[in-house]
Design a protein around this motif. Structure first.
Motif, PDB file in Angstrom:
ATOM      1  N   LEU A   1     -41.197  69.750 -27.631  1.00 20.16           N
ATOM      2  CA  LEU A   1     -42.265  70.745 -27.650  1.00 20.16           C
ATOM      3  C   LEU A   1     -41.887  72.018 -28.392  1.00 20.16           C
ATOM      4  CD1 LEU A   1     -45.111  71.116 -26.561  1.00 20.16           C
ATOM      5  CD2 LEU A   1     -44.142  72.152 -24.526  1.00 20.16           C
ATOM      6  N   TRP A   2     -40.639  72.465 -28.293  1.00 21.58           N
ATOM      7  CA  TRP A   2     -40.235  73.717 -28.944  1.00 21.58           C
ATOM      8  C   TRP A   2     -40.378  73.677 -30.458  1.00 21.58           C
ATOM      9  CZ3 TRP A   2     -40.043  78.404 -27.297  1.00 21.58           C
ATOM     10  CH2 TRP A   2     -39.849  78.650 -25.939  1.00 21.58           C
ATOM     11  N   PRO A   3     -39.872  72.648 -31.154  1.00 20.60           N
ATOM     12  CA  PRO A   3     -40.008  72.659 -32.622  1.00 20.60           C
ATOM     13  C   PRO A   3     -41.324  72.057 -33.119  1.00 20.60           C
ATOM     14  CG  PRO A   3     -38.596  70.860 -31.992  1.00 20.60           C
ATOM     15  CD  PRO A   3     -38.930  71.614 -30.727  1.00 20.60           C
ATOM     16  N   LEU A   4     -42.266  71.783 -32.230  1.00 23.39           N
ATOM     17  CA  LEU A   4     -43.532  71.150 -32.624  1.00 23.39           C
ATOM     18  C   LEU A   4     -44.293  71.926 -33.704  1.00 23.39           C
ATOM     19  CD1 LEU A   4     -45.257  68.662 -32.024  1.00 23.39           C
ATOM     20  CD2 LEU A   4     -46.489  70.025 -30.353  1.00 23.39           C
ATOM     21  N   PRO A   5     -44.389  73.258 -33.652  1.00 22.62           N
ATOM     22  CA  PRO A   5     -45.093  73.957 -34.750  1.00 22.62           C
ATOM     23  C   PRO A   5     -44.438  73.735 -36.113  1.00 22.62           C
ATOM     24  CG  PRO A   5     -44.875  75.406 -32.866  1.00 22.62           C
ATOM     25  CD  PRO A   5     -44.071  74.179 -32.565  1.00 22.62           C
ATOM     26  N   ALA A   6     -43.116  73.676 -36.153  1.00 29.45           N
ATOM     27  CA  ALA A   6     -42.439  73.416 -37.428  1.00 29.45           C
ATOM     28  C   ALA A   6     -42.754  72.007 -37.921  1.00 29.45           C
ATOM     29  CB  ALA A   6     -40.934  73.609 -37.278  1.00 29.45           C
ATOM     30  N   TYR A   7     -42.770  71.032 -37.017  1.00 28.00           N
ATOM     31  CA  TYR A   7     -43.115  69.663 -37.397  1.00 28.00           C
ATOM     32  C   TYR A   7     -44.545  69.600 -37.941  1.00 28.00           C
ATOM     33  CZ  TYR A   7     -39.028  68.082 -34.713  1.00 28.00           C
ATOM     34  OH  TYR A   7     -37.777  67.879 -34.234  1.00 28.00           O
ATOM     35  N   LEU A   8     -45.450  70.293 -37.278  1.00 26.18           N
ATOM     36  CA  LEU A   8     -46.846  70.289 -37.728  1.00 26.18           C
ATOM     37  C   LEU A   8     -46.989  70.975 -39.085  1.00 26.18           C
ATOM     38  CD1 LEU A   8     -48.754  71.025 -34.403  1.00 26.18           C
ATOM     39  CD2 LEU A   8     -48.519  68.844 -35.589  1.00 26.18           C
ATOM     40  N   LEU A   9     -46.244  72.042 -39.293  1.00 26.21           N
ATOM     41  CA  LEU A   9     -46.303  72.740 -40.578  1.00 26.21           C
ATOM     42  C   LEU A   9     -45.763  71.856 -41.706  1.00 26.21           C
ATOM     43  CD1 LEU A   9     -47.010  75.440 -41.915  1.00 26.21           C
ATOM     44  CD2 LEU A   9     -44.648  76.120 -41.535  1.00 26.21           C
ATOM     45  N   VAL A  10     -44.668  71.161 -41.466  1.00 24.35           N
ATOM     46  CA  VAL A  10     -44.114  70.259 -42.473  1.00 24.35           C
ATOM     47  C   VAL A  10     -45.072  69.101 -42.731  1.00 24.35           C
ATOM     48  CG1 VAL A  10     -42.244  68.612 -42.930  1.00 24.35           C
ATOM     49  CG2 VAL A  10     -41.725  70.893 -42.067  1.00 24.35           C
ATOM     50  N   SER A  11     -45.686  68.582 -41.680  1.00 25.97           N
ATOM     51  CA  SER A  11     -46.653  67.493 -41.845  1.00 25.97           C
ATOM     52  C   SER A  11     -47.863  67.949 -42.655  1.00 25.97           C
ATOM     53  CB  SER A  11     -47.116  66.980 -40.482  1.00 25.97           C
ATOM     54  OG  SER A  11     -46.046  66.450 -39.775  1.00 25.97           O
TER      55      SER A  11
ATOM     56  N   TRP B   1     -60.146  78.505 -35.262  1.00 24.04           N
ATOM     57  CA  TRP B   1     -60.428  78.143 -33.874  1.00 24.04           C
ATOM     58  C   TRP B   1     -59.490  77.022 -33.420  1.00 24.04           C
ATOM     59  CZ3 TRP B   1     -62.526  79.945 -29.685  1.00 24.04           C
ATOM     60  CH2 TRP B   1     -62.865  79.095 -28.652  1.00 24.04           C
ATOM     61  N   GLY B   2     -59.319  76.003 -34.242  1.00 20.01           N
ATOM     62  CA  GLY B   2     -58.419  74.899 -33.902  1.00 20.01           C
ATOM     63  C   GLY B   2     -56.973  75.347 -33.782  1.00 20.01           C
ATOM     64  N   LEU B   3     -56.533  76.204 -34.708  1.00 23.65           N
ATOM     65  CA  LEU B   3     -55.162  76.716 -34.631  1.00 23.65           C
ATOM     66  C   LEU B   3     -54.943  77.586 -33.400  1.00 23.65           C
ATOM     67  CD1 LEU B   3     -54.428  77.581 -38.371  1.00 23.65           C
ATOM     68  CD2 LEU B   3     -53.418  75.750 -37.001  1.00 23.65           C
ATOM     69  N   ALA B   4     -55.949  78.380 -33.064  1.00 24.53           N
ATOM     70  CA  ALA B   4     -55.834  79.210 -31.858  1.00 24.53           C
ATOM     71  C   ALA B   4     -55.761  78.341 -30.608  1.00 24.53           C
ATOM     72  CB  ALA B   4     -57.008  80.173 -31.776  1.00 24.53           C
ATOM     73  N   LEU B   5     -56.546  77.292 -30.574  1.00 26.19           N
ATOM     74  CA  LEU B   5     -56.535  76.379 -29.427  1.00 26.19           C
ATOM     75  C   LEU B   5     -55.195  75.669 -29.304  1.00 26.19           C
ATOM     76  CD1 LEU B   5     -58.269  75.159 -27.161  1.00 26.19           C
ATOM     77  CD2 LEU B   5     -58.920  73.375 -28.771  1.00 26.19           C
ATOM     78  N   LEU B   6     -54.699  75.145 -30.429  1.00 30.09           N
ATOM     79  CA  LEU B   6     -53.399  74.481 -30.400  1.00 30.09           C
ATOM     80  C   LEU B   6     -52.269  75.458 -30.076  1.00 30.09           C
ATOM     81  CD1 LEU B   6     -53.622  72.061 -33.452  1.00 30.09           C
ATOM     82  CD2 LEU B   6     -53.463  71.440 -31.054  1.00 30.09           C
ATOM     83  N   GLY B   7     -52.336  76.649 -30.662  1.00 30.41           N
ATOM     84  CA  GLY B   7     -51.296  77.647 -30.410  1.00 30.41           C
ATOM     85  C   GLY B   7     -51.259  78.101 -28.970  1.00 30.41           C
ATOM     86  N   SER B   8     -52.431  78.335 -28.390  1.00 36.63           N
ATOM     87  CA  SER B   8     -52.455  78.771 -26.991  1.00 36.63           C
ATOM     88  C   SER B   8     -51.992  77.657 -26.057  1.00 36.63           C
ATOM     89  CB  SER B   8     -53.851  79.256 -26.612  1.00 36.63           C
ATOM     90  OG  SER B   8     -54.788  78.212 -26.748  1.00 36.63           O
TER      91      SER B   8
END
Length: 92
Positions: free
Chosen positions: A38-48, A9-16
């Protein structure tokens, strides 16, 4: 609600939210400096998240408690089993 459902649910909310902000679906005019972040934010979150997981595993391994009583009990059971097998004709 299970923990998996909460994470999904949290990932869906952040992704949307990320998709809405990057595609301009909300009608917001973001400055270019915000879009560059904003564009590379998912990669930053994944590395974090990976760094956090690695740190958590390292901490748990470093603070792992040995169960000395259980180890002694297991060793005595192993000796009993060896004695029993030796008595039945098995050689070690």
């Amino acid at each position: 609600m299970t923990k998996l459902a909460q994470w999904l649910w949290g990932l869906a909310l952040l992704g949307s939210t990320w998709v809405a902000l990057t595609t301009g679906a909300l009608g917001l005019e973001l400055p270019s400096s915000c879009r560059e972040v904003l564009w590379p934010l998912p990669a930053y979150l994944l590395v974090s998240a990976g760094c956090y997981a690695l740190g958590t595993v390292g901490y748990r391994v470093a603070t792992f408690h040995d169960c000395e009583d259980a180890a002694r009990e297991l060793q005595s059971q192993i000796q009993e089993a060896r004695a029993d097998l030796t008595r039945r004709g098995m050689r070690f």
